[in-house]
Write an enzyme that holds these catalytic residues in place. Structure first.
Site, PDB file in Angstrom:
ATOM      1  N   GLY A  17      17.200 -16.788  22.168  1.00 56.70           N
ATOM      2  CA  GLY A  17      16.067 -17.384  22.885  1.00 56.70           C
ATOM      3  C   GLY A  17      14.870 -17.703  22.019  1.00 56.70           C
ATOM      4  O   GLY A  17      13.743 -17.755  22.516  1.00 56.70           O
ATOM      5  N   ASN A  19      14.179 -20.614  20.736  1.00 57.13           N
ATOM      6  CA  ASN A  19      13.635 -21.886  21.238  1.00 57.13           C
ATOM      7  C   ASN A  19      12.861 -21.666  22.529  1.00 57.13           C
ATOM      8  O   ASN A  19      11.787 -22.245  22.724  1.00 57.13           O
ATOM      9  CB  ASN A  19      14.759 -22.907  21.459  1.00 57.13           C
ATOM     10  CG  ASN A  19      15.132 -23.623  20.176  1.00 57.13           C
ATOM     11  OD1 ASN A  19      14.385 -24.458  19.691  1.00 57.13           O
ATOM     12  ND2 ASN A  19      16.268 -23.256  19.599  1.00 57.13           N
ATOM     13  N   ARG A  70      34.570 -23.715  36.730  1.00 52.01           N
ATOM     14  CA  ARG A  70      33.306 -24.186  36.166  1.00 52.01           C
ATOM     15  C   ARG A  70      32.399 -24.778  37.249  1.00 52.01           C
ATOM     16  O   ARG A  70      31.196 -24.556  37.272  1.00 52.01           O
ATOM     17  CB  ARG A  70      33.596 -25.250  35.101  1.00 52.01           C
ATOM     18  CG  ARG A  70      32.352 -25.757  34.401  1.00 52.01           C
ATOM     19  CD  ARG A  70      32.659 -26.938  33.486  1.00 52.01           C
ATOM     20  NE  ARG A  70      33.706 -26.667  32.521  1.00 52.01           N
ATOM     21  CZ  ARG A  70      33.539 -25.942  31.422  1.00 52.01           C
ATOM     22  NH1 ARG A  70      32.373 -25.431  31.149  1.00 52.01           N
ATOM     23  NH2 ARG A  70      34.534 -25.748  30.591  1.00 52.01           N
ATOM     24  N   ARG A  96      27.424 -23.295  27.661  1.00 51.69           N
ATOM     25  CA  ARG A  96      28.355 -23.732  28.696  1.00 51.69           C
ATOM     26  C   ARG A  96      28.325 -25.258  28.757  1.00 51.69           C
ATOM     27  O   ARG A  96      27.259 -25.859  28.583  1.00 51.69           O
ATOM     28  CB  ARG A  96      27.967 -23.209  30.095  1.00 51.69           C
ATOM     29  CG  ARG A  96      27.756 -21.736  30.197  1.00 51.69           C
ATOM     30  CD  ARG A  96      29.004 -20.922  29.985  1.00 51.69           C
ATOM     31  NE  ARG A  96      30.092 -21.293  30.870  1.00 51.69           N
ATOM     32  CZ  ARG A  96      31.380 -20.994  30.645  1.00 51.69           C
ATOM     33  NH1 ARG A  96      31.718 -20.349  29.552  1.00 51.69           N
ATOM     34  NH2 ARG A  96      32.303 -21.344  31.503  1.00 51.69           N
ATOM     35  N   HIS A 114      20.226 -29.538  19.570  1.00 51.23           N
ATOM     36  CA  HIS A 114      21.464 -29.323  18.809  1.00 51.23           C
ATOM     37  C   HIS A 114      21.113 -29.229  17.320  1.00 51.23           C
ATOM     38  O   HIS A 114      20.338 -30.047  16.822  1.00 51.23           O
ATOM     39  CB  HIS A 114      22.417 -30.500  19.073  1.00 51.23           C
ATOM     40  CG  HIS A 114      23.700 -30.368  18.343  1.00 51.23           C
ATOM     41  ND1 HIS A 114      24.701 -29.515  18.748  1.00 51.23           N
ATOM     42  CD2 HIS A 114      24.144 -30.950  17.190  1.00 51.23           C
ATOM     43  CE1 HIS A 114      25.708 -29.586  17.898  1.00 51.23           C
ATOM     44  NE2 HIS A 114      25.399 -30.455  16.950  1.00 51.23           N
ATOM     45  N   ASP A 146      24.500 -35.977  28.657  1.00 48.46           N
ATOM     46  CA  ASP A 146      25.364 -36.864  29.456  1.00 48.46           C
ATOM     47  C   ASP A 146      26.735 -36.211  29.571  1.00 48.46           C
ATOM     48  O   ASP A 146      26.873 -35.013  29.288  1.00 48.46           O
ATOM     49  CB  ASP A 146      25.384 -38.284  28.873  1.00 48.46           C
ATOM     50  CG  ASP A 146      26.065 -38.342  27.520  1.00 48.46           C
ATOM     51  OD1 ASP A 146      26.613 -37.309  27.073  1.00 48.46           O
ATOM     52  OD2 ASP A 146      26.059 -39.427  26.909  1.00 48.46           O
ATOM     53  N   GLY A 148      29.360 -36.380  27.795  1.00 51.77           N
ATOM     54  CA  GLY A 148      30.047 -35.991  26.560  1.00 51.77           C
ATOM     55  C   GLY A 148      29.462 -34.709  25.973  1.00 51.77           C
ATOM     56  O   GLY A 148      28.512 -34.129  26.507  1.00 51.77           O
ATOM     57  N   ASP A 150      27.250 -33.355  23.264  1.00 55.41           N
ATOM     58  CA  ASP A 150      26.196 -33.725  22.307  1.00 55.41           C
ATOM     59  C   ASP A 150      26.136 -35.236  22.046  1.00 55.41           C
ATOM     60  O   ASP A 150      25.893 -35.672  20.918  1.00 55.41           O
ATOM     61  CB  ASP A 150      26.390 -32.966  20.964  1.00 55.41           C
ATOM     62  CG  ASP A 150      26.411 -31.458  21.160  1.00 55.41           C
ATOM     63  OD1 ASP A 150      25.614 -30.956  21.969  1.00 55.41           O
ATOM     64  OD2 ASP A 150      27.235 -30.786  20.522  1.00 55.41           O
TER      65      ASP A 150
HETATM   66  C1  GRF Z   1      19.912 -23.262  18.336  1.00 55.25           C
HETATM   67  O1  GRF Z   1      20.335 -23.459  17.024  1.00 55.25           O
HETATM   68  C2  GRF Z   1      20.153 -24.504  19.161  1.00 55.25           C
HETATM   69  O2  GRF Z   1      20.032 -25.670  18.415  1.00 55.25           O
HETATM   70  C3  GRF Z   1      21.573 -24.325  19.608  1.00 55.25           C
HETATM   71  O3  GRF Z   1      21.694 -22.947  19.866  1.00 55.25           O
HETATM   72  C4  GRF Z   1      20.754 -22.229  19.071  1.00 55.25           C
HETATM   73  C5  GRF Z   1      19.931 -21.400  20.023  1.00 55.25           C
HETATM   74  O4  GRF Z   1      19.075 -20.548  19.327  1.00 55.25           O
HETATM   75  N1  GRF Z   1      21.867 -25.173  20.737  1.00 55.25           N
HETATM   76  P1  GRF Z   1      17.990 -19.707  20.132  1.00 55.25           P
HETATM   77  O5  GRF Z   1      18.751 -18.876  21.170  1.00 55.25           O
HETATM   78  O6  GRF Z   1      17.026 -20.650  20.758  1.00 55.25           O
HETATM   79  O7  GRF Z   1      17.367 -18.826  19.085  1.00 55.25           O
END
Ligand code: GRF
Length: 222
Positions: A17, A19, A70, A96, A114, A146, A148, A150
């Protein structure tokens, strides 16, 4: 007149977490016209749940292992998001795949980050893949989700050089630093109404568009 309404974010995370934390921090510093109304994780052990709880944000764990399909898991997530009135769904390390049912409930309202320069290296373990491929630059990408993996329209990217002695971990750490900058930035652009998708190109408008035009003005009393 009340202050401008903040965009209601729901953040979905499966892991540490970091981000999520960058978005919490920027909300707390008043840098985003947005508020986090809920954090959802599919993983009861996710650090993201602890970070959100520490910040006083409502959390819920919806464990995908408790669903046999799912779609049923996604239905539970969508129902929860609708209940809290989420306006933008922010995937932050959410491990997921999103079903069509989920996408249709939030059209052009789900974004993801990503850790590569898409369209290169979609999927998993992409820092290692970029090193092994011999790429000289990698980075991170914020995109709309979307159908797909990424593949959705790209909102913003940051470039990170790959150093000759980089390991998966050192590269991932430098990419994460950039993720923590561009993800809140993308959210703020969306909150400010500056993001427009034309075909699959995302345009960032210079300034906020004028208030919505009244399509059916009320007849005057005169
Ligand atoms: C990040 O590298 C993000 O780009 C990817 O998963 C990772 C999550 O990291 N989708 P965090 O849990 O936010 O530290």
């Amino acid at each position: 007149m009340s202050a401008k309404q903040k965009l209601r974010l729901a953040i979905l995370a499966s892991g540490s977490g970091s981000n999520l934390q960058s978005i919490i921090d920027q909300c707390q510093q008043g840098l985003l016209d947005a508020e986090i109304c809920l954090v959802i994780s599919n993983n009861p052990e996710a650090g993201a749940l602890k970070r959100a709880a520490l910040a006083g944000i409502e959390t819920i764990c919806i464990n995908h292992r408790e669903f046999d399909k799912r779609e049923k898991f996604d239905q539970a997530v969508v129902a929860t998001l609708e209940k809290v009135g989420a306006e933008l769904v922010v995937l932050a390390g959410f491990m997921r795949i999103i079903s069509t049912l989920f996408l249709q409930a939030f059209p052009q309202r789900i974004i993801n980050i990503h850790p590569s320069l898409l369209p290169s290296f979609p999927g998993l373990h992409v820092q290692l893949k970029a090193i092994e491929y011999g790429a000289k630059f990698s980075g991170c990408t914020v995109h709309f989700v979307d159908t797909g993996v990424d593949t959705g329209p790209i909102i913003v990217q940051a470039v990170v050089p790959i150093l000759h002695d980089d390991s998966e971990e050192t590269l991932a750490a430098r990419i994460l630093e950039q993720e923590h900058i561009i993800y809140p930035q993308a959210i703020q652009w969306i909150a400010a109404g500056r993001v427009k998708i034309i075909d699959r190109q995302v345009k960032i408008l210079e300034s906020e568009p004028p208030a919505a035009t009244l399509i059916n003005p009320l007849p005057s009393n005169g």
